[in-house]
Design an enzyme around this catalytic site. Structure first.
Site, mmCIF file in Angstrom:
data_model
loop_
_atom_site.group_PDB
_atom_site.id
_atom_site.type_symbol
_atom_site.label_atom_id
_atom_site.label_comp_id
_atom_site.label_asym_id
_atom_site.label_seq_id
_atom_site.Cartn_x
_atom_site.Cartn_y
_atom_site.Cartn_z
ATOM 1 N NE ARG A 58 -3.004 -11.530 -5.950
ATOM 2 C CZ ARG A 58 -3.653 -12.699 -5.778
ATOM 3 N NH1 ARG A 58 -3.886 -13.172 -4.566
ATOM 4 N NH2 ARG A 58 -4.063 -13.393 -6.818
ATOM 5 C CG ASP A 108 1.282 5.496 11.826
ATOM 6 O OD1 ASP A 108 2.503 5.369 11.648
ATOM 7 O OD2 ASP A 108 0.511 5.996 10.979
ATOM 8 C CE1 TYR A 129 -0.692 11.648 5.677
ATOM 9 C CE2 TYR A 129 -1.634 9.458 5.434
ATOM 10 C CZ TYR A 129 -1.122 10.612 4.877
ATOM 11 O OH TYR A 129 -1.066 10.739 3.521
ATOM 12 C CE LYS A 171 5.703 9.553 4.331
ATOM 13 N NZ LYS A 171 4.490 8.883 4.526
HETATM 14 N N1 PLP Z 1 1.041 7.124 8.613
HETATM 15 C C1 PLP Z 1 1.704 8.290 8.727
HETATM 16 C C2 PLP Z 1 2.058 8.815 10.092
HETATM 17 C C3 PLP Z 1 2.049 9.019 7.585
HETATM 18 O O1 PLP Z 1 2.696 10.180 7.724
HETATM 19 C C4 PLP Z 1 1.683 8.502 6.306
HETATM 20 C C5 PLP Z 1 2.008 9.250 5.083
HETATM 21 O O2 PLP Z 1 2.401 10.391 5.127
HETATM 22 C C6 PLP Z 1 0.991 7.286 6.228
HETATM 23 C C7 PLP Z 1 0.700 6.612 7.407
HETATM 24 C C8 PLP Z 1 0.571 6.707 4.901
HETATM 25 O O3 PLP Z 1 1.674 6.217 4.205
HETATM 26 P P1 PLP Z 1 1.833 6.166 2.592
HETATM 27 O O4 PLP Z 1 1.891 7.594 2.121
HETATM 28 O O5 PLP Z 1 3.101 5.407 2.393
HETATM 29 O O6 PLP Z 1 0.632 5.475 2.040
#
Ligand code: PLP
Length: 388
Positions: free
Chosen positions: A52, A176, A104, A201
């Protein structure tokens, strides 16, 4: 624009993790599944003691991402949302955080719900509205979250300018970078303090891992966040790190094909009779095109559009596509299509969605790397049927 902005990014990605096995010389970084590590003797720890806290495979992946983002410390988390949640550990009850109104849906849900429980003060703002942003910054926030391009409307924020304004009031800036990856944008070089991703992604790129990562500019901030990641137990697994590291090796090459296809899709859609509006920063008419051109190394492969005829037309479009898969997520080699209002952004109240510009006619696509002729033929067929 060329993806080879930094001559070694393709090479760094391909070479990621090679030459790490001192014992056998394994070319590919091994997966270390052991949860625990022996001590050399009483109170004599080796580099790793418990997975961890630290894991050899995860450490390689973290270092490679930190290098590609030009940062100092990488922290690999179990999901992208875990990376977003980790940021919240920097906040106390009296602190203010600013998030964009169109981020998001999962990030929006997390921040609004934690704020409702009194964990911090939250200001939601359109970061392209200078007056609104200045007003929000007057509250002296501790942290400002940026998402550029934003999900799902591909709005662009001038990262360098907004970061300067945030720094003037002493706020930390976290960006992000999920939609572009370090191959197409490096927020730390634009002044940001933290960059984070859903590695689910583009970084992994094959839709078979859920994961996240944060990279900090300074070692000090990195140490604080790494401490919290261990403390709250959100670090990523060795197996996921191995898969993401494998995906990462082809990131620049994949991005090249993704964005070549996306540009052709955007040009096809922009004059299509079934489309009311298209959002893609690669088109000169996109509001954020000039800023994107300045701060990105490419325009990525995410785009969204409004279908004429509302949600009924959207349903007909989805029913008539064969190549595109109706699914959330993005950034995998396969083309995906989604309806943000009922899918990725369902965690937002309808009023908040409308405030952010997310309508029932809005469709988002993640353009894959299939043959462009097949992608265009599928869209042409689906759109024609959507208007019947
Ligand atoms: N940030 C963006 C721009 C996203 O599109 C997503 C998920 O779609 C996330 C964060 C969150 O990621 P996760 O689904 O891997 O938890």
């Amino acid at each position: 624009m060329s993806i080879n902005h930094k001559s070694n990014i393709t090479t760094s990605a391909v070479r990621a993790g090679i030459n790490n096995d001192q014992h056998h010389g394994a070319v590919v970084a091994p997966i270390h599944l052991s949860s625990t590590y022996s001590l050399k003797g009483f109170n004599e720890k080796r580099q790793f003691d418990y997975s961890r806290t630290g894991n050899p495979t995860r450490a390689i992946f973290a270092d490679v991402i930190a290098d590609l983002e030009q940062g100092s410390v990488g922290i690999v988390t179990s999901t992208g949302m875990a990376a977003v949640h980790l940021l919240c550990q920097l906040l106390s009850v009296d602190d203010t955080v600013i998030i964009p109104h169109d981020c998001y849906g999962g990030s929006f849900r997390l921040f609004t719900h934690l704020a409702k429980r009194g964990q911090f003060k939250l200001i939601v703002v359109d970061q392209n509205d200078q007056q609104a942003l200045d007003k929000a910054l007057a509250h002296i926030p501790k942290l400002v979250l940026l998402e550029s391009p934003s999900n799902p409307l591909l709005r662009i924020v001038d990262i360098e300018e907004v970061t300067k304004a945030c720094h003037r009031v002493g706020a930390l800036v976290a960006v992000d970078n999920t939609f572009l990856s370090p191959a197409l944008q490096q927020p730390l070089t634009l002044g940001a303090d933290i960059v984070f991703h859903s590695t689910t992604k583009y970084i992994n790129g094959h839709s078979d891992v859920v994961g996240g990562v944060l990279v900090t500019k300074t070692a000090e901030l990195g140490a604080t966040l790494a401490w919290w990641a261990n403390c709250i137990g959100i670090t990523g697994s060795a197996f996921d790190s191995f898969l993401a590291l494998r995906g990462l090796k082809t990131l620049p090459v994949r991005m090249k094909q993704h964005q070549e296809n996306a540009l052709q899709v955007a040009n096809f859609l922009k004059n299509h009779d079934a489309i009311d509006a298209i959002y893609f920063p690669g088109l000169p008419e996109h509001k954020g095109h000039d800023i994107a051109k300045k701060q990105q190394f490419g325009y990525g492969a995410m785009l969204s559009f409004e279908v004429k005829g509302g949600v009924e037309a959207v349903k007909k479009l989805f029913d008539n596509l064969e190549l595109f898969t109706l699914a959330q997520s993005l950034g995998g080699v396969e083309s995906l299509i989604s309806h943000p209002s009922t899918m990725t952004h369902a965690g937002m109240e309808i009023a908040d969605q409308l405030e952010a510009g997310i309508t029932q006619s809005l469709v988002r696509i993640s353009v894959g790397i299939e043959d462009i002729k097949d992608i265009l033929a599928d869209l042409a067929h689906g759109l024609a049927q959507s208007q019947q």
